[in-house]
Design an enzyme around this catalytic site. Sequence first.
Site, PDB file in Angstrom:
ATOM      1  N   GLY A 104       0.821  -1.207   0.000  1.00 60.51           N
ATOM      2  CA  GLY A 104       0.000   0.000   0.000  1.00 60.51           C
ATOM      3  C   GLY A 104       0.852   1.252   0.000  1.00 60.51           C
ATOM      4  O   GLY A 104       0.513   2.257   0.636  1.00 60.51           O
ATOM      5  N   ASN A 157       1.798  -2.021   5.507  1.00 58.90           N
ATOM      6  CA  ASN A 157       1.077  -0.768   5.654  1.00 58.90           C
ATOM      7  C   ASN A 157      -0.361  -0.831   5.156  1.00 58.90           C
ATOM      8  O   ASN A 157      -1.237  -0.144   5.675  1.00 58.90           O
ATOM      9  CB  ASN A 157       1.836   0.323   4.878  1.00 58.90           C
ATOM     10  CG  ASN A 157       1.001   1.575   4.677  1.00 58.90           C
ATOM     11  OD1 ASN A 157       0.734   2.313   5.614  1.00 58.90           O
ATOM     12  ND2 ASN A 157       0.558   1.802   3.437  1.00 58.90           N
ATOM     13  N   TYR A 217     -13.083  -2.459  11.880  1.00 55.49           N
ATOM     14  CA  TYR A 217     -11.713  -1.954  11.722  1.00 55.49           C
ATOM     15  C   TYR A 217     -10.926  -2.118  13.021  1.00 55.49           C
ATOM     16  O   TYR A 217      -9.766  -2.566  13.011  1.00 55.49           O
ATOM     17  CB  TYR A 217     -11.779  -0.484  11.320  1.00 55.49           C
ATOM     18  CG  TYR A 217     -10.468   0.152  10.941  1.00 55.49           C
ATOM     19  CD1 TYR A 217      -9.649  -0.396   9.964  1.00 55.49           C
ATOM     20  CD2 TYR A 217     -10.064   1.346  11.540  1.00 55.49           C
ATOM     21  CE1 TYR A 217      -8.458   0.213   9.599  1.00 55.49           C
ATOM     22  CE2 TYR A 217      -8.882   1.966  11.176  1.00 55.49           C
ATOM     23  CZ  TYR A 217      -8.082   1.394  10.209  1.00 55.49           C
ATOM     24  OH  TYR A 217      -6.898   2.006   9.855  1.00 55.49           O
ATOM     25  N   ALA A 218     -11.563  -1.781  14.152  1.00 55.44           N
ATOM     26  CA  ALA A 218     -10.899  -1.928  15.445  1.00 55.44           C
ATOM     27  C   ALA A 218     -10.569  -3.391  15.718  1.00 55.44           C
ATOM     28  O   ALA A 218      -9.487  -3.716  16.232  1.00 55.44           O
ATOM     29  CB  ALA A 218     -11.782  -1.363  16.556  1.00 55.44           C
ATOM     30  N   ALA A 234     -10.046  -5.794  13.439  1.00 59.08           N
ATOM     31  CA  ALA A 234      -8.964  -6.205  12.544  1.00 59.08           C
ATOM     32  C   ALA A 234      -7.621  -5.677  13.028  1.00 59.08           C
ATOM     33  O   ALA A 234      -6.614  -6.404  13.058  1.00 59.08           O
ATOM     34  CB  ALA A 234      -9.249  -5.721  11.126  1.00 59.08           C
ATOM     35  N   LYS A 235      -7.604  -4.415  13.427  1.00 61.31           N
ATOM     36  CA  LYS A 235      -6.337  -3.804  13.805  1.00 61.31           C
ATOM     37  C   LYS A 235      -5.855  -4.229  15.188  1.00 61.31           C
ATOM     38  O   LYS A 235      -4.644  -4.231  15.456  1.00 61.31           O
ATOM     39  CB  LYS A 235      -6.448  -2.279  13.717  1.00 61.31           C
ATOM     40  CG  LYS A 235      -6.524  -1.768  12.279  1.00 61.31           C
ATOM     41  CD  LYS A 235      -5.335  -2.227  11.447  1.00 61.31           C
ATOM     42  CE  LYS A 235      -5.228  -1.503  10.124  1.00 61.31           C
ATOM     43  NZ  LYS A 235      -4.062  -1.972   9.339  1.00 61.31           N
ATOM     44  N   ILE A 258      -3.981  11.448  11.003  1.00 61.58           N
ATOM     45  CA  ILE A 258      -2.872  11.757  10.104  1.00 61.58           C
ATOM     46  C   ILE A 258      -3.439  12.394   8.842  1.00 61.58           C
ATOM     47  O   ILE A 258      -4.403  11.896   8.262  1.00 61.58           O
ATOM     48  CB  ILE A 258      -2.087  10.475   9.730  1.00 61.58           C
ATOM     49  CG1 ILE A 258      -1.550   9.778  10.986  1.00 61.58           C
ATOM     50  CG2 ILE A 258      -0.952  10.815   8.775  1.00 61.58           C
ATOM     51  CD1 ILE A 258      -0.532  10.565  11.773  1.00 61.58           C
TER      52      ILE A 258
END
Length: 250
Positions: A12, A89, A157-158, A160-161, A190
Amino acid sequence: MGFEQRIAVVTGGGQGIGAATALDFLEQGARVAVLDLDCTPLFQQLAGNPDAAARCLCIAGDCTDATVVASFFDCVEKDMGAVDILFNNVGQSARERGSLFTESDEAVWRFVIEVSLLTAMRASRRIAPGMKARGFGRIVNMSTDAAFAGDVGLADYAAAKMGVVGFTRSLARELAPHGVTVNAVCPGAIRTRAHDRLHPEVLRKIVADTPAGFIGTPEDVAATVRFLASDEARFITGQTLLIDGGRWML
């Protein structure tokens, strides 16, 4: 931090944090290979630097496709040599398909878990045995502070991460006796192209929730990845480093 003899892979890496990290490694003298759906933004940034461009292999492809990933690593090893540094990434939230978990769709969870967790596992599985055999390697995995904060609307998402964090710790223990370190970085707010689509009020709230009082840049993350990939970080492994201006503190 000498990277002149290092070969780094950034998944990525065509834009955003990935591109900033690829450019940082190139600036340090490394040879860099990038796999991304769209490498155009990185190509544009390399246009004025023929030396760096000559040390960069950019391949357009889907990081969630196992066949594409295998072919990519075949090309890297043939054209550049054995990989010393792997920055996993690639990843994303559900973005426009996001919702409260109670209203969510399982197909969306599966996509988020595939792109945000399984890609890191797949690339690491390909590269880690060679690092182990050679007695050196640096793997840096991308997580997020959302995994710790548990932001509403980001349950998939939380999950998975946070899975990335657990994977990082387990692989770090496995590879530590062989000179290979494995760490995770967890960016917060970011400034990337995704932020450009946010409503100004949302951006103001993000800044208000960040003790540092500003939004970070991709280069802030790239500098951290570079350190974890360096020889100086040889005694750091299995760690999770949040890069979020103090929004969440471990």
